[in-house]
Scaffold this motif. Structure first.
Motif, PDB file in Angstrom:
ATOM      1  N   TYR A   1       0.879  -1.279   0.026  1.00 49.68           N
ATOM      2  CA  TYR A   1      -0.141   0.010   0.119  1.00 49.68           C
ATOM      3  C   TYR A   1       0.827   1.241  -0.052  1.00 49.68           C
ATOM      4  CZ  TYR A   1      -3.225   3.550   1.533  1.00 49.68           C
ATOM      5  OH  TYR A   1      -3.859   5.108   1.734  1.00 49.68           O
TER       6      TYR A   1
ATOM      7  N   ARG B   1       4.936   2.943  -7.690  1.00 50.90           N
ATOM      8  CA  ARG B   1       3.607   2.103  -7.848  1.00 50.90           C
ATOM      9  C   ARG B   1       3.927   1.596  -9.409  1.00 50.90           C
ATOM     10  NH1 ARG B   1      -2.433   4.415  -9.253  1.00 50.90           N
ATOM     11  NH2 ARG B   1      -1.072   5.433 -11.253  1.00 50.90           N
TER      12      ARG B   1
ATOM     13  N   ASN C   1      -1.307  -0.831  -4.207  1.00 52.65           N
ATOM     14  CA  ASN C   1      -2.375   0.126  -4.191  1.00 52.65           C
ATOM     15  C   ASN C   1      -1.846   1.392  -3.804  1.00 52.65           C
ATOM     16  OD1 ASN C   1      -5.424   0.327  -3.883  1.00 52.65           O
ATOM     17  ND2 ASN C   1      -4.617   1.726  -2.374  1.00 52.65           N
TER      18      ASN C   1
ATOM     19  N   ASP D   1      -3.092   5.574  -3.009  1.00 52.94           N
ATOM     20  CA  ASP D   1      -4.428   6.356  -2.421  1.00 52.94           C
ATOM     21  C   ASP D   1      -3.401   7.846  -2.456  1.00 52.94           C
ATOM     22  OD1 ASP D   1      -6.090   4.600  -2.430  1.00 52.94           O
ATOM     23  OD2 ASP D   1      -6.090   4.319  -0.200  1.00 52.94           O
TER      24      ASP D   1
ATOM     25  N   PHE E   1      -5.652  -2.404   4.224  1.00 51.92           N
ATOM     26  CA  PHE E   1      -5.171  -3.151   3.003  1.00 51.92           C
ATOM     27  C   PHE E   1      -4.252  -4.291   3.644  1.00 51.92           C
ATOM     28  CE2 PHE E   1      -1.231  -3.781   0.634  1.00 51.92           C
ATOM     29  CZ  PHE E   1      -1.735  -3.829  -1.011  1.00 51.92           C
TER      30      PHE E   1
END
Length: 289
Positions: free
Chosen positions: A223, A242, A254, A256, A277
């Protein structure tokens, strides 16, 4: 040394300050400890999250500034995550074996064995996660890449994993971890400890061989978060991270993005999502056979 109990938001969970003698450091290793409701009266072995702090900060920060206890209590009470032990260690060296302290070696060789010998926590990768913010995100990412056999999930919040070198605004340029004997920033050390140096070995370890359906060591789900107005351009570096990780584990990354900068506003907002997560992949407490 006796533990120092701190005021708690919930009477059920406990947060306390601990320390132990670290052979690697040659002095005491401090950490904060979160124990969930029911730990004292249980015989179960709990999952454990190692939650790392940022540059020039301390083991106290996740409790005093990050609302750790309130967040963990709320997520556990709501059933979003299982009861978990959370260890918040202290480092003077960006979680690397730097010029001022062998923090990486002390974390792996001293802290993890101490925690597993002292508390009822699982010793398998599906019971162990690592996370952190800023320099702690840098450290959490590196630990996950270098020790995928140890960690079942990881979270890097505004990770200070800058490429190719830190931006001019980064505290890395004045942190003793990266300052050589002449007081100059050690570019070679940065390249040696930053995540690109670990990617190929990690890829080979977690990628199945042609004749195999699965690799011996699974990838570590990751995450990532960042603030959209981060002064260190963390959003750009997080997107780059990422993209890099998706080439190795396309379904296990993931990202955010949050309004805000390189601040506790972003890290407090990121923490629930990071824990949620990680517990998609980590398991809850297990009773001792």
């Amino acid at each position: 040394m006796a533990a120092t109990l701190l005021p708690t938001i919930s009477q059920a969970s406990q947060v306390r300050m601990e320390r132990f003698a670290s052979p690697t450091l040659g002095h005491d290793y401090p950490y904060m400890l979160y124990l969930p409701d029911g730990y004292t009266d249980s015989t179960a072995h709990y999952p454990v999250i190692y939650l790392l702090h940022g540059s020039f900060n301390s083991h106290r920060d996740w409790v005093s500034r990050g609302a750790l206890q309130r967040t963990a209590d709320r997520l556990i009470d709501a059933g979003h995550i299982p009861p978990v032990v959370i260890v918040m260690p202290g480092s003077l060296s960006w979680w690397v074996d730097g010029h001022n302290e062998p923090a990486h070696s002390a974390f792996i060789n001293d802290l993890l064995p101490h925690v597993e010998e002292t508390y009822r926590v699982g010793r398998e990768r599906h019971h162990r996660g690592v996370a952190g913010y800023s320099a702690g995100g840098f450290g959490a990412l590196n630990f996950a890449l270098q020790y995928p056999q140890r960690f079942g999930a990881a979270a890097a919040l505004s990770p200070a994993s800058y490429l190719p070198y830190p931006p001019d605004s980064s505290s890395a340029y004045r942190h003793p971890a990266f300052l050589d004997e002449n007081g100059e920033f050690d570019h070679a050390l940065w390249e040696q400890v930053n995540y690109p140096a670990h990617l190929e070995e990690y890829r080979l370890r977690v990628t199945p061989r042609p004749a195999d359906d699965e690799s011996d060591v699974p990838p570590v789900p990751l995450y990532i978060s960042a603030g959209r107005s981060d002064v260190h351009d963390a959003e750009f570096h997080a997107r780059q991270l990422r993209q890099t990780m998706e080439r190795i584990q396309p379904t296990l990354v993931n990202l955010d993005l949050y309004p805000g900068g390189h601040t506790w506003k972003v890290w407090r907002a990121s923490l629930p999502a990071a824990l949620n997560f990680m517990f998609q992949y980590l398991e809850g407490p297990e009773e001792t056979p």
